[in-house]
Design an enzyme around this catalytic site. Sequence first.
Site, PDB file in Angstrom:
ATOM      1  N   CYS A   9       0.868  -1.178   0.000  1.00 25.98           N
ATOM      2  CA  CYS A   9       0.000   0.000   0.000  1.00 25.98           C
ATOM      3  C   CYS A   9       0.904   1.226   0.000  1.00 25.98           C
ATOM      4  O   CYS A   9       2.086   1.136  -0.335  1.00 25.98           O
ATOM      5  CB  CYS A   9      -0.984  -0.017   1.170  1.00 25.98           C
ATOM      6  N   ASN A  12       2.337   1.456   4.361  1.00 23.61           N
ATOM      7  CA  ASN A  12       2.606   0.187   5.038  1.00 23.61           C
ATOM      8  C   ASN A  12       2.305   0.258   6.532  1.00 23.61           C
ATOM      9  O   ASN A  12       3.005  -0.330   7.350  1.00 23.61           O
ATOM     10  CB  ASN A  12       4.043  -0.276   4.771  1.00 23.61           C
ATOM     11  N   CYS A  14      -1.433   0.560   7.407  1.00 24.45           N
ATOM     12  CA  CYS A  14      -2.851   0.193   7.546  1.00 24.45           C
ATOM     13  C   CYS A  14      -3.216  -1.003   6.673  1.00 24.45           C
ATOM     14  O   CYS A  14      -3.384  -2.115   7.163  1.00 24.45           O
ATOM     15  CB  CYS A  14      -3.765   1.377   7.192  1.00 24.45           C
ATOM     16  N   ARG A  15      -3.355  -0.758   5.381  1.00 26.81           N
ATOM     17  CA  ARG A  15      -3.894  -1.788   4.488  1.00 26.81           C
ATOM     18  C   ARG A  15      -2.967  -2.971   4.280  1.00 26.81           C
ATOM     19  O   ARG A  15      -3.385  -4.123   4.454  1.00 26.81           O
ATOM     20  CB  ARG A  15      -4.264  -1.176   3.129  1.00 26.81           C
ATOM     21  N   SER A  16      -1.725  -2.733   3.890  1.00 31.12           N
ATOM     22  CA  SER A  16      -0.853  -3.873   3.587  1.00 31.12           C
ATOM     23  C   SER A  16      -0.468  -4.684   4.819  1.00 31.12           C
ATOM     24  O   SER A  16      -0.436  -5.918   4.738  1.00 31.12           O
ATOM     25  CB  SER A  16       0.365  -3.455   2.767  1.00 31.12           C
ATOM     26  N   ASP A 124      -8.155   3.479   1.796  1.00 33.74           N
ATOM     27  CA  ASP A 124      -7.186   3.677   2.860  1.00 33.74           C
ATOM     28  C   ASP A 124      -7.889   4.194   4.122  1.00 33.74           C
ATOM     29  O   ASP A 124      -8.356   5.335   4.161  1.00 33.74           O
ATOM     30  CB  ASP A 124      -6.119   4.673   2.410  1.00 33.74           C
TER      31      ASP A 124
END
Length: 150
Positions: A9, A12, A14-16, A124
């Site tokens: 993301c 690095n 939150c999402r990934s 995000d």
Amino acid sequence: MMTRVLFVCLGNICRSPSAEGIFRDLAAEAGLAVLTDSAGTSDWHVGSAPYAPMKEAALERGFDLSDLRARQFIAGDFDQFDLIIGMDDSNLENIERLRPAGSQTPARIFTDFAPEIGMDHVPDPYYTRDFTQTLDLVQAASRGLIKHLS
């Protein structure tokens, strides 16, 4: 054979990392041999733990992200992983900019593995503040990716 999957993301945090943590746990439950990692296309948070609200929301669902630390995506990741997963089109464009000539490593959008959710990216939550939506999407896409790799 072990499949090596990298989730990417922007920052690095939150999402990934949530994708990495959730996918590795669900893959282990499914008996799928995988090596996971996550990275960001920016260097803003290198060395940082996942964003506290994201980490707490994941933990409420039973996914512990506390061992993860942010790092930046590099061109060498194309050689280290069998599949690179971006969270949105912007991430994928930034990934492709670093693709070495001749690299055949597939790079895909995570939501491609969960077409039933009707989303073309994982928003995000650092900006949307909707950690529940992010986790729902990540769990659905993780289950789809497990089916794809099985």
